[in-house]
Design an enzyme around this catalytic site. Structure first.
Site, PDB file in Angstrom:
ATOM      1  N   GLU A   1      -0.946  -1.124  -1.524  1.00 15.34           N
ATOM      2  CA  GLU A   1      -0.436  -1.449  -0.079  1.00 15.34           C
ATOM      3  C   GLU A   1      -1.261  -0.822   0.883  1.00 15.34           C
ATOM      4  OE1 GLU A   1       3.570  -0.432  -1.153  1.00 15.34           O
ATOM      5  OE2 GLU A   1       4.054  -2.436   0.058  1.00 15.34           O
TER       6      GLU A   1
ATOM      7  N   ALA B   1       3.388   5.120  -4.516  1.00 17.60           N
ATOM      8  CA  ALA B   1       4.405   6.200  -3.650  1.00 17.60           C
ATOM      9  C   ALA B   1       4.546   7.204  -4.946  1.00 17.60           C
ATOM     10  CB  ALA B   1       5.676   5.497  -3.382  1.00 17.60           C
TER      11      ALA B   1
ATOM     12  N   GLU C   1       5.982  -2.143  -8.496  1.00 20.21           N
ATOM     13  CA  GLU C   1       7.478  -1.924  -7.984  1.00 20.21           C
ATOM     14  C   GLU C   1       8.695  -2.591  -8.899  1.00 20.21           C
ATOM     15  OE1 GLU C   1       4.851  -2.304  -6.206  1.00 20.21           O
ATOM     16  OE2 GLU C   1       4.783  -0.997  -4.602  1.00 20.21           O
TER      17      GLU C   1
ATOM     18  N   GLY D   1       2.225   1.264  -3.730  1.00 21.09           N
ATOM     19  CA  GLY D   1       1.771   1.933  -2.484  1.00 21.09           C
ATOM     20  C   GLY D   1       0.519   2.135  -2.380  1.00 21.09           C
TER      21      GLY D   1
HETATM   22  C1  3H9 Z   1       5.946   2.399  -4.805  1.00 28.32           C
HETATM   23  O1  3H9 Z   1       4.815   2.583  -4.674  1.00 28.32           O
HETATM   24  C2  3H9 Z   1       6.757   2.101  -3.542  1.00 28.32           C
HETATM   25  C3  3H9 Z   1       6.216   1.467  -2.331  1.00 28.32           C
HETATM   26  O2  3H9 Z   1       5.846   0.227  -2.268  1.00 28.32           O
HETATM   27  C4  3H9 Z   1       7.003   1.427  -1.146  1.00 28.32           C
HETATM   28  C5  3H9 Z   1       7.406   2.778  -0.820  1.00 28.32           C
HETATM   29  C6  3H9 Z   1       8.079   2.954   0.699  1.00 28.32           C
HETATM   30  N1  3H9 Z   1       4.946   9.030  -8.990  1.00 28.32           N
HETATM   31  O3  3H9 Z   1       1.925   7.207 -16.999  1.00 28.32           O
HETATM   32  P1  3H9 Z   1       1.112   8.483 -17.139  1.00 28.32           P
HETATM   33  C7  3H9 Z   1       3.203  10.748 -13.316  1.00 28.32           C
HETATM   34  S1  3H9 Z   1       6.655   2.687  -6.245  1.00 28.32           S
HETATM   35  C8  3H9 Z   1       5.092  10.081  -9.330  1.00 28.32           C
HETATM   36  O4  3H9 Z   1       1.221   9.338 -18.397  1.00 28.32           O
HETATM   37  P2  3H9 Z   1      -1.344   6.906 -17.558  1.00 28.32           P
HETATM   38  C9  3H9 Z   1       4.002  10.518 -14.644  1.00 28.32           C
HETATM   39  O5  3H9 Z   1       5.213  10.550 -14.525  1.00 28.32           O
HETATM   40  C10 3H9 Z   1       5.379   3.186  -7.090  1.00 28.32           C
HETATM   41  N2  3H9 Z   1       4.520  10.370 -10.494  1.00 28.32           N
HETATM   42  O6  3H9 Z   1      -0.584   8.320 -17.097  1.00 28.32           O
HETATM   43  C11 3H9 Z   1       3.204  11.482 -15.405  1.00 28.32           C
HETATM   44  O7  3H9 Z   1       3.729  12.804 -15.365  1.00 28.32           O
HETATM   45  P3  3H9 Z   1       3.898  13.605 -16.590  1.00 28.32           P
HETATM   46  C12 3H9 Z   1       4.374   2.088  -7.714  1.00 28.32           C
HETATM   47  C13 3H9 Z   1       4.009   9.624 -11.178  1.00 28.32           C
HETATM   48  O8  3H9 Z   1      -2.592   7.416 -17.352  1.00 28.32           O
HETATM   49  C14 3H9 Z   1       1.703  11.418 -15.171  1.00 28.32           C
HETATM   50  O9  3H9 Z   1       1.848  11.029 -13.588  1.00 28.32           O
HETATM   51  N3  3H9 Z   1       3.616   2.530  -8.797  1.00 28.32           N
HETATM   52  C15 3H9 Z   1       3.644   8.422 -10.669  1.00 28.32           C
HETATM   53  O10 3H9 Z   1      -0.730   6.500 -18.990  1.00 28.32           O
HETATM   54  C16 3H9 Z   1       0.720  10.735 -15.878  1.00 28.32           C
HETATM   55  O11 3H9 Z   1       1.207   9.348 -16.135  1.00 28.32           O
HETATM   56  C17 3H9 Z   1       3.875   2.621 -10.196  1.00 28.32           C
HETATM   57  O12 3H9 Z   1       4.916   2.044 -10.649  1.00 28.32           O
HETATM   58  C18 3H9 Z   1       4.172   8.137  -9.362  1.00 28.32           C
HETATM   59  N4  3H9 Z   1       3.937   6.875  -8.771  1.00 28.32           N
HETATM   60  O13 3H9 Z   1      -1.251   5.856 -16.708  1.00 28.32           O
HETATM   61  C19 3H9 Z   1       2.635   3.154 -10.872  1.00 28.32           C
HETATM   62  N5  3H9 Z   1       2.934   7.539 -11.610  1.00 28.32           N
HETATM   63  O14 3H9 Z   1       2.456  14.210 -16.844  1.00 28.32           O
HETATM   64  C20 3H9 Z   1       3.321   4.196 -12.077  1.00 28.32           C
HETATM   65  C21 3H9 Z   1       2.744   8.387 -12.551  1.00 28.32           C
HETATM   66  O15 3H9 Z   1       4.645  14.848 -15.928  1.00 28.32           O
HETATM   67  N6  3H9 Z   1       2.483   4.603 -13.089  1.00 28.32           N
HETATM   68  N7  3H9 Z   1       3.290   9.561 -12.410  1.00 28.32           N
HETATM   69  O16 3H9 Z   1       4.743  13.254 -17.704  1.00 28.32           O
HETATM   70  C22 3H9 Z   1       1.824   4.061 -13.821  1.00 28.32           C
HETATM   71  O17 3H9 Z   1       1.920   2.828 -14.051  1.00 28.32           O
HETATM   72  C23 3H9 Z   1       1.013   5.044 -14.770  1.00 28.32           C
HETATM   73  O18 3H9 Z   1       1.324   6.216 -14.526  1.00 28.32           O
HETATM   74  C24 3H9 Z   1      -0.623   4.705 -14.577  1.00 28.32           C
HETATM   75  C25 3H9 Z   1      -1.180   5.967 -15.157  1.00 28.32           C
HETATM   76  C26 3H9 Z   1      -1.086   3.481 -14.870  1.00 28.32           C
HETATM   77  C27 3H9 Z   1      -0.811   5.010 -12.907  1.00 28.32           C
END
Ligand code: 3H9
Length: 675
Positions: free
Chosen positions: A105, A63, A125, A102
Site C-alpha cells: 500500500e 503493518a 491481509e 501495508g
Molecule cells: C497489514 O499490512 C494491514 C494493512 O493493510 C492495514 C493497516 C491499517 N508484523 O515469516 P517469518 C515477524 S497486515 C509483525 O519467519 P520469512 C514474524 O512473526 C500485514 N511481525 O520470515 C517472525 O517473528 P519471529 C500484511 C511480523 O522470511 C519474523 O517476522 N502482511 C510481520 O519466512 C520473521 O517472519 C503480511 O501478512 C508483520 N507484518 O517470511 C505479511 N511479518 O522471528 C506477513 C513477519 O519472532 N509476513 N513478522 O518468529 C510474512 O508473510 C512473512 O513474514 C514474510 C517473511 C514473507 C514477510
C-alpha cells in the site's frame, strides 16, 4: 531510541531508508520516521524527488501485526500513505524482497514503483482475516485493474515483479544488484514530471458480472471465511463510488474484520505457526547437522510423497524398496506427480527432470550409508520397524539421523533397537505427504537436542510446518482424533446418522466429517481381517467389504465418480447393532454432536498439555489446522475452546459424562484461556 528511518541526500534526491528487522514491518517508529522525512522533503526546495527503500532482506512486509491488539499510535498507516501520495514531489518506491500488505500500500501510494526481478508484491491481509486497510483495496484496482485486484486481495497470494510490471503495478524493473542506483536514475528522470501520477486520481472500471463470476468461481474456496467477501466488496466499491467514499467503506469494513473473532483466530495461527518452530530449552543458535542426502525406506504412497518434499527442495534422495516392481511403481508415481504439476504450470519440465535426476532408487539398504537422514516409511508394525532400525544402526554413518514415519508407535521402543537412540526421532508426515503442510516431529526420551533442532529446521527447508510432539499413542493429532471417532460411533448408537454427524462437522468448517474421513482413509484400516468376528459397526462394514471410497461402499454408497449417497444397508447395520445392544435412543441435536465430538478433543488436548506432550496450546492448534483441515478462521481446537469459553466446554463435557482433564477444569475455574 534511534529511529529505524534514516534520510540521505543524493544530489537533489532524498533517499528514505527503513531498517527495521526482521521484515521492516510498518510499526509506529517507522511510520513516524517516514512522516518526518516527507515533511523534510516538502519543506526543502532543493529536494526534487524522494526514494523510499528498505535495508535488510525486504521492503516493508506490512503493518506491524503485533500492534493490532494495542491502542493505535499516530500517524496511522492510512494517514501516512495519503501523505506520501499527496506530496507534490515525485516519490519512488524502490522494492526488493516482499512488498506485502501495508508495504504494498505504501508502494501504491508512491507515484512510481521500481522493483528488482526477484521481488514479490502482494496484499495477504485476507490470510489474517483482514483486508488492505490503508487504501489498498481502492488503489490496487485503479493501478493494476479490477481482475488482478480481486485475485490479489481476496486470495492473498503475492505476484512476481514481472507480473506486477506487466500489470502496471511496477513501472520499471531494476537490476538485481543495482536497485538504489536504478531508483535514483528513475527519480532524476521523473523529478520534473507533472502532473504526478496519483493512484487515487485514476478510475477502476469493471462490469458487475466480473464480481458475480469471481464470487461464484471461488465460492468453495471462500466457504466459511468473512474476509474474502469483504475484500471483494471493497474492490467492487472502487468501481462504483469516488475514491474518498471508497476509502471510507474500506475503513469501516477493515474495523469490522479487525474486531471479529475470525481475524483474531487467523492472526493467532500466523504467530502460532512461527512459534511452533521454537523448541523450549534449546538455544536457537545450536549447531545443526548438515543434511545433504536423505534416504527414504519404502516407495509406497507415503515414501514417495516424503521423497518429493526433499527433491523439490533440491536435496537428493535415495529411495529403497524390497522388490523391483514396487520400486519401479513408486518411482513412476513420483514422476507422474511431478509431471501433473508441470502440466498445471506449477513447475517447469526442466524442474521435473532435475527432481527425478536427484532420485536414486535402489533395492539395497546398504546404499543408505552416505545419507545424513534416513526416514523409514514401511508397514506400521513394531517388530518390522525394530528389525529395520537394528539393520540401519549397522549401515548408517555416524551422526546420521534415523527417523520413523510412524503415526502411532512408540518412538522410544524403536530407538532402543539401535545403539544410538540419541540420533533417533519420529517424523510423522501426513498423507498426501508431498501436499500436507504438517510435520509432527516426535522427540524421543533420548533424542539429542541437535537432532531435534536439525529436523525442525529441515521442516522449514521442505516448506512444512513442523511441530514438536512427545512420545504418546497417536502423538498430538491422531491422539485427539481418537476420542472424536469413538464418540461419533457412540452417537450412531444413540440415534444419529453418519450424514447428520458429518453435516455438522462440515458446517463447522471441517473439510469432511468423521465418517467421510473413514471412507476416504479406508474403513478397513486397523481391521482384524476376520469377517466372522463382528464386534462393532465398523467390523460389520469391513466384513461386507464396505471399505470406503476404494470399494465404492463404506459408511456411504458411492457411484463411479465417487459421489456419496446415504446407504440403506449401513442404516440396517446400525439398527441391528442398536437392537443387539439395547441402545437407548433419543433425538440428537447439532449442538449435542458438537459437544460430544469436538469438546472431547479439547479435553484430550488439555491432557496432552498436562502431560507435556505438546510444548504449548498453540502447537496443538497448528497441528489441527495444517494436518486435519480444522477451519483456520476458528483458530484450532484450543483457540476455539477459548472463544467458546472454557466454562462452557467443561459444563458440556460433564453433561455427557466425560471425565474432565484437570488442566481444563483449573483454567475454567480461574477464568483463564489456553492461548
Ligand atoms: C497489514 O499490512 C494491514 C494493512 O493493510 C492495514 C493497516 C491499517 N508484523 O515469516 P517469518 C515477524 S497486515 C509483525 O519467519 P520469512 C514474524 O512473526 C500485514 N511481525 O520470515 C517472525 O517473528 P519471529 C500484511 C511480523 O522470511 C519474523 O517476522 N502482511 C510481520 O519466512 C520473521 O517472519 C503480511 O501478512 C508483520 N507484518 O517470511 C505479511 N511479518 O522471528 C506477513 C513477519 O519472532 N509476513 N513478522 O518468529 C510474512 O508473510 C512473512 O513474514 C514474510 C517473511 C514473507 C514477510
Amino acid at each position: 531510541m534511534t529511529s529505524p528511518i534514516t534520510t540521505a541526500r543524493h544530489g537533489d534526491i532524498l533517499v528514505v531508508t527503513s531498517d527495521n528487522p526482521p521484515v521492516n514491518a510498518l510499526g509506529a517508529a517507522v511510520r513516524t520516521g517516514i512522516d518526518a522525512a516527507l515533511k523534510e522533503a516538502a519543506g526543502d526546495d532543493s529536494i526534487h524527488a524522494v526514494v523510499i527503500t528498505c535495508a535488510g532482506k525486504t521492503f516493508f512486509a506490512g503493518a506491524d501485526i503485533t500492534e493490532f491488539s494495542k491502542p493505535p499510535v499516530e500517524p496511522l498507516l492510512p494517514t501516512l500513505v495519503d501523505s506520501i501520495e499527496g506530496l507534490d514531489k515525485p516519490v519512488i518506491a524502490a522494492i526488493h524482497g516482499t512488498a506485502l500488505g501495508g508495504g504494498c500500500e505504501v508502494a501504491l501510494a508512491c507515484h512510481y514503483r521500481i522493483a528488482v526481478p526477484s521481488a514479490k508484491l502482494g496484499v495477504p491481509e485476507v490470510k489474517l482475516g483482514l483486508l488492505p486497510g490503508a487504501g489498498g483495496t481502492q488503489r490496487l484496482p485503479r493501478v493494476a485493474g479490477v481482475a488482478l485486484a480481486l485475485e490479489m486481495t481476496a486470495k492473498g497470494d503475492p505476484i512476481s515483479a514481472s507480473q506486477a510490471h506487466e500489470a502496471g503495478l511496477v513501472d520499471r524493473l531494476a537490476g538485481e544488484a543495482s536497485l538504489l542506483d536504478d531508483a535514483l536514475a528513475f527519480a532524476a528522470e521523473v523529478a520534473a514530471a507533472r502532473p504526478l501520477p496519483r493512484a487515487s486520481e485514476k478510475t477502476a472500471t469493471a462490469d458487475a458480472q466480473v464480481f458475480a463470476d469471481f464470487r461464484k468461481t471461488n465460492a468453495r474456496r471462500f466457504r466459511g471465511f468473512d474476509a474474502p467477501e469483504a475484500n471483494i466488496a471493497c474492490v467492487e466499491k472502487a468501481t462504483q463510488v469516488p475514491f474518498g467514499q471508497g476509502l471510507q467503506f474500506e475503513r469501516e469494513s477493515f474495523m469490522k474484520l479487525m474486531f471479529g473473532v475470525q481475524s483474531a483466530a487467523q492472526r493467532h495461527i500466523f504467530f502460532s505457526e512461527r512459534k511452533a518452530s521454537k523448541i523450549d530449552g534449546i538455544a536457537s543458535d545450536i549447531a545443526l547437522r548438515p543434511i545433504k542426502r536423505v534416504g527414504v525406506i519404502g516407495a509406497g504412497t507415503m515414501g514417495g510423497g516424503i521423497s518429493m518434499n526433499f527433491l523439490s527442495a533440491g536435496i537428493p534422495v535415495t529411495i529403497v524398496e524390497m522388490q523391483q516392481e514396487a520400486l519401479d511403481r513408486g518411482t513412476a508415481t513420483v514422476r507422474k506427480n511431478y509431471e501433473a504439476s508441470a502440466a498445471k504450470g506449477r513447475i517447469t519440465p526442466d524442474q521435473v527432470e532435475q527432481a527425478m535426476g536427484a532420485l536414486n532408487p535402489t533395492l539395497s539398504l546398504e546404499d543408505l550409508a552416505d545419507c545424513d537422514l534416513i526416514i523409514e516409511a514401511v508397514y506400521e508394525n513394531m517388530d518390522v520397524k525394530k528389525e529395520l532400525f537394528g539393520k540401519l544402526d549397522k549401515i548408517a554413518k555416524p551422526h546420521a539421523i534415523l527417523a520413523s514415519n510412524t503415526s502411532y508407535l512408540n518412538v522410544d521402543e524403536i530407538a532402543a533397537s539401535t545403539s544410538r537412540p540419541q540420533d533417533v526421532l519420529g517424523m510423522h508426515f501426513f498423507s498426501p505427504a508431498n501436499v500436507m503442510k504438517l510435520l509432527e516431529v516426535v522427540r524421543g526420551a533420548k533424542t539429542a537436542d541437535d537432532v531435534l533442532a536439525t529436523v525442525m529446521a529441515l521442516g522449514k527447508t521442505i516448506r512444512k510446518v513442523a511441530v514438536v510432539s512427545g512420545v504418546c499413542h497417536g502423538f498430538i493429532g491422531n491422539r485427539m482424533l481418537m476420542p472424536r471417532q469413538v464418540e461419533a460411533m457412540k452417537l450412531l448408537m444413540a440415534g444419529a446418522t453418519p450424514e447428520q454427524i458429518d453435516k455438522v462437522h462440515v458446517a463447522f468448517g471441517m473439510p469432511m466429517g468423521p465418517f467421510q474421513m473413514s471412507d476416504l482413509a479406508g474403513v478397513d484400516i486397523g481391521w482384524h481381517r476376520d469377517p466372522t468376528r463382528i464386534e462393532n459397526i465398523r467390523d460389520a462394514l469391513a466384513a461386507e467389504k464396505r471399505w470406503g471410497q476404494k470399494t465404492q461402499a463404506g459408511f456411504y454408497d458411492y457411484d463411479e465418480k465417487r459421489n456419496p449417497s446415504p446407504s440403506p444397508r449401513v442404516a440396517e447395520i446400525i439398527e441391528e447393532f442398536r437392537v443387539r445392544e439395547g441402545a437407548q435412543q433419543h433425538d440428537i441435536t447439532d449442538e449435542e454432536i458438537v459437544e460430544r465430538t469436538l469438546y472431547p478433543m479439547v479435553n484430550e488436548g488439555a491432557l496432552i498439555l498436562e502431560e507435556g506432550m505438546a510444548q504449548r496450546a498453540s502447537d496443538i492448534d497448528v497441528v489441527w489446522i495444517y494436518g486435519y483441515g480444522w477451519p483456520v478462521y476458528r483458530g484450532g481446537p484450543m483457540f476455539w475452546a477459548d472463544t467458546e469459553g472454557l466454562k462452557k466446554i467443561v459444563a458440556g463435557l460433564e453433561k455427557h459424562g466425560f471425565e474432565v482433564a484437570k488442566l481444563l477444569r483449573d483454567k475454567a475455574e480461574k477464568g483463564e484461556r489456553f492461548n
